[in-house]
Design a protein around this motif. Structure first.
Motif, PDB file in Angstrom:
ATOM      1  N   VAL A  75       2.519  79.608  -6.263  1.00 49.80           N
ATOM      2  CA  VAL A  75       3.895  79.414  -5.884  1.00 49.80           C
ATOM      3  C   VAL A  75       4.124  79.548  -4.791  1.00 49.80           C
ATOM      4  O   VAL A  75       4.818  78.490  -4.118  1.00 49.80           O
ATOM      5  CB  VAL A  75       4.908  80.351  -6.980  1.00 49.80           C
ATOM      6  CG1 VAL A  75       6.174  79.692  -6.716  1.00 49.80           C
ATOM      7  CG2 VAL A  75       4.382  79.794  -8.408  1.00 49.80           C
ATOM      8  N   ARG A  76       4.117  80.607  -4.034  1.00 50.15           N
ATOM      9  CA  ARG A  76       4.447  80.903  -2.544  1.00 50.15           C
ATOM     10  C   ARG A  76       3.861  79.937  -1.660  1.00 50.15           C
ATOM     11  O   ARG A  76       4.366  79.337  -0.681  1.00 50.15           O
ATOM     12  CB  ARG A  76       4.290  82.159  -2.159  1.00 50.15           C
ATOM     13  CG  ARG A  76       5.587  83.189  -2.379  1.00 50.15           C
ATOM     14  CD  ARG A  76       5.346  84.412  -1.928  1.00 50.15           C
ATOM     15  NE  ARG A  76       4.716  85.285  -2.988  1.00 50.15           N
ATOM     16  CZ  ARG A  76       4.959  86.745  -2.885  1.00 50.15           C
ATOM     17  NH1 ARG A  76       5.556  87.198  -2.066  1.00 50.15           N
ATOM     18  NH2 ARG A  76       4.376  87.392  -3.865  1.00 50.15           N
ATOM     19  N   ARG A  77       2.615  79.644  -2.011  1.00 50.42           N
ATOM     20  CA  ARG A  77       1.638  78.623  -1.097  1.00 50.42           C
ATOM     21  C   ARG A  77       2.143  77.371  -1.185  1.00 50.42           C
ATOM     22  O   ARG A  77       2.303  76.785  -0.355  1.00 50.42           O
ATOM     23  CB  ARG A  77       0.149  78.776  -1.499  1.00 50.42           C
ATOM     24  CG  ARG A  77      -0.570  77.875  -0.571  1.00 50.42           C
ATOM     25  CD  ARG A  77      -2.201  78.298  -0.981  1.00 50.42           C
ATOM     26  NE  ARG A  77      -2.758  79.518  -0.312  1.00 50.42           N
ATOM     27  CZ  ARG A  77      -3.072  79.543   0.921  1.00 50.42           C
ATOM     28  NH1 ARG A  77      -2.881  78.442   1.888  1.00 50.42           N
ATOM     29  NH2 ARG A  77      -3.586  80.656   1.476  1.00 50.42           N
ATOM     30  N   TYR A  78       2.348  76.953  -2.218  1.00 49.81           N
ATOM     31  CA  TYR A  78       2.984  75.748  -2.626  1.00 49.81           C
ATOM     32  C   TYR A  78       4.385  75.364  -1.688  1.00 49.81           C
ATOM     33  O   TYR A  78       4.470  74.325  -1.348  1.00 49.81           O
ATOM     34  CB  TYR A  78       3.257  75.340  -4.124  1.00 49.81           C
ATOM     35  CG  TYR A  78       3.724  73.958  -4.258  1.00 49.81           C
ATOM     36  CD1 TYR A  78       2.782  72.859  -4.457  1.00 49.81           C
ATOM     37  CD2 TYR A  78       5.043  73.419  -4.388  1.00 49.81           C
ATOM     38  CE1 TYR A  78       3.368  71.597  -4.648  1.00 49.81           C
ATOM     39  CE2 TYR A  78       5.586  72.251  -4.442  1.00 49.81           C
ATOM     40  CZ  TYR A  78       4.679  71.300  -4.606  1.00 49.81           C
ATOM     41  OH  TYR A  78       5.113  69.915  -4.766  1.00 49.81           O
ATOM     42  N   ILE A  79       5.354  76.381  -1.822  1.00 49.85           N
ATOM     43  CA  ILE A  79       6.530  76.249  -1.259  1.00 49.85           C
ATOM     44  C   ILE A  79       6.296  76.015   0.335  1.00 49.85           C
ATOM     45  O   ILE A  79       6.997  75.323   1.151  1.00 49.85           O
ATOM     46  CB  ILE A  79       7.279  77.349  -1.597  1.00 49.85           C
ATOM     47  CG1 ILE A  79       8.113  77.242  -3.123  1.00 49.85           C
ATOM     48  CG2 ILE A  79       8.867  77.633  -0.699  1.00 49.85           C
ATOM     49  CD1 ILE A  79       8.660  78.472  -3.772  1.00 49.85           C
ATOM     50  N   ALA A  80       5.542  77.134   0.858  1.00 50.68           N
ATOM     51  CA  ALA A  80       5.193  77.281   2.107  1.00 50.68           C
ATOM     52  C   ALA A  80       4.633  75.875   2.569  1.00 50.68           C
ATOM     53  O   ALA A  80       5.013  75.279   3.511  1.00 50.68           O
ATOM     54  CB  ALA A  80       3.895  78.258   2.472  1.00 50.68           C
ATOM     55  N   MET A  81       3.544  75.396   2.132  1.00 45.76           N
ATOM     56  CA  MET A  81       2.879  74.040   2.521  1.00 45.76           C
ATOM     57  C   MET A  81       3.476  72.964   2.090  1.00 45.76           C
ATOM     58  O   MET A  81       3.586  71.784   2.933  1.00 45.76           O
ATOM     59  CB  MET A  81       1.430  74.162   1.964  1.00 45.76           C
ATOM     60  CG  MET A  81       0.645  75.475   2.165  1.00 45.76           C
ATOM     61  SD  MET A  81       0.472  75.783   3.888  1.00 45.76           S
ATOM     62  CE  MET A  81      -0.619  74.564   4.672  1.00 45.76           C
ATOM     63  N   ASN A  82       4.032  72.783   1.040  1.00 44.79           N
ATOM     64  CA  ASN A  82       4.439  71.546   0.620  1.00 44.79           C
ATOM     65  C   ASN A  82       6.108  71.230   0.755  1.00 44.79           C
ATOM     66  O   ASN A  82       6.595  70.317   0.776  1.00 44.79           O
ATOM     67  CB  ASN A  82       4.095  71.225  -0.911  1.00 44.79           C
ATOM     68  CG  ASN A  82       2.591  70.946  -1.112  1.00 44.79           C
ATOM     69  OD1 ASN A  82       2.121  70.121  -0.724  1.00 44.79           O
ATOM     70  ND2 ASN A  82       1.967  72.264  -1.582  1.00 44.79           N
ATOM     71  N   VAL A  83       6.925  72.366   0.932  1.00 48.18           N
ATOM     72  CA  VAL A  83       8.202  72.373   0.876  1.00 48.18           C
ATOM     73  C   VAL A  83       8.684  72.693   2.510  1.00 48.18           C
ATOM     74  O   VAL A  83       9.530  72.028   2.929  1.00 48.18           O
ATOM     75  CB  VAL A  83       8.813  73.281  -0.025  1.00 48.18           C
ATOM     76  CG1 VAL A  83      10.438  73.224   0.037  1.00 48.18           C
ATOM     77  CG2 VAL A  83       8.440  72.901  -1.248  1.00 48.18           C
ATOM     78  N   LEU A  84       8.330  73.814   2.894  1.00 49.14           N
ATOM     79  CA  LEU A  84       8.771  74.228   4.202  1.00 49.14           C
ATOM     80  C   LEU A  84       7.767  73.918   5.524  1.00 49.14           C
ATOM     81  O   LEU A  84       8.259  74.063   6.779  1.00 49.14           O
ATOM     82  CB  LEU A  84       8.746  75.938   4.317  1.00 49.14           C
ATOM     83  CG  LEU A  84       9.802  76.425   3.115  1.00 49.14           C
ATOM     84  CD1 LEU A  84       9.549  77.993   3.276  1.00 49.14           C
ATOM     85  CD2 LEU A  84      11.152  76.047   3.638  1.00 49.14           C
TER      86      LEU A  84
END
Length: 204
Positions: A75-84
């Motif tokens: 979840v955190r990796r997705y937010i980091a790479m794809n959102v932020l």
């Protein structure tokens, strides 16, 4: 597209809870290639600072974040790479930690970094690590913009699950550069002072 939608939801919720408004005191939010460097007291820092940029700048600006936190789970990796739009770095690997940052600067992208290297507990930043100096020296045409993030430690202290409804602010100062013949230690002291100066100019 999905990442952008999730991002807008996260930004809207964050702003509803803690504000995260931008105050541009020493520069304007334009397309100049920059390294934004700020104090670091909360895991919300990355979100607040990135969200305070106009959407056109967010597309070309990469927050730099620790892989041991933002890459810890899916979840955190997705937010980091794809959102932020984050560039993940491995803390404690000084020999190659700057390689992905240099790659983004060579592409003409901008960065957001936290030169303390880890979260602090005080209102003012601690000593800066050397990464900012090496990037500034190797990319002398990139503006270095100090940013002071206020109230983030109170809004989202270490160990909290949800942020508290406390108004936060990102204050952007005037760009600096490495002066001719300026050594590393002197530059890092001056860079930290530029962030501290913004804190001291925020009205109570």
């Amino acid at each position: 597209m999905i990442g952008r939608i999730i991002g807008e939801i996260i930004f809207a919720l964050t702003r509803f809870l803690v504000g995260g408004h931008a105050r541009w005191k020493g520069c304007e939010p334009d397309g100049t290639q920059r390294i934004y460097f700020a104090n670091h007291t909360s895991h919300l820092d990355t979100i607040i600072l990135w969200a305070s940029l106009p959407s056109t700048l967010r597309r070309t600006t990469h927050p730099v974040a620790a892989a041991d936190y933002w890459g810890r789970d899916a979840v955190r990796r997705y937010i980091a790479m794809n959102v932020l739009n984050v560039v993940l770095v491995e803390r404690g690997r000084a020999s190659d930690a700057l390689v992905p940052l240099r790659a983004e600067l060579e592409r003409g992208r901008s960065l957001i970094i936290f030169p303390e290297g880890t979260r602090g507990t005080e209102a003012l930043p601690g000593p800066f690590k050397s990464g900012l100096y090496w990037l500034a020296r190797d990319f002398p045409d990139v503006d270095l913009v100090p940013v002071y993030l206020s109230n983030l430690a109170r809004a989202y202290p270490k160990g909290s699950i949800l942020p508290a409804p406390i108004s936060c602010l990102a204050t952007f100062g005037a760009p600096i550069r490495v002066a001719e013949n300026e050594d590393k230690d002197a530059f890092l002291v001056r860079a930290r002072a530029a962030v501290v100066d913004l804190a001291e100019r925020i009205p109570e």
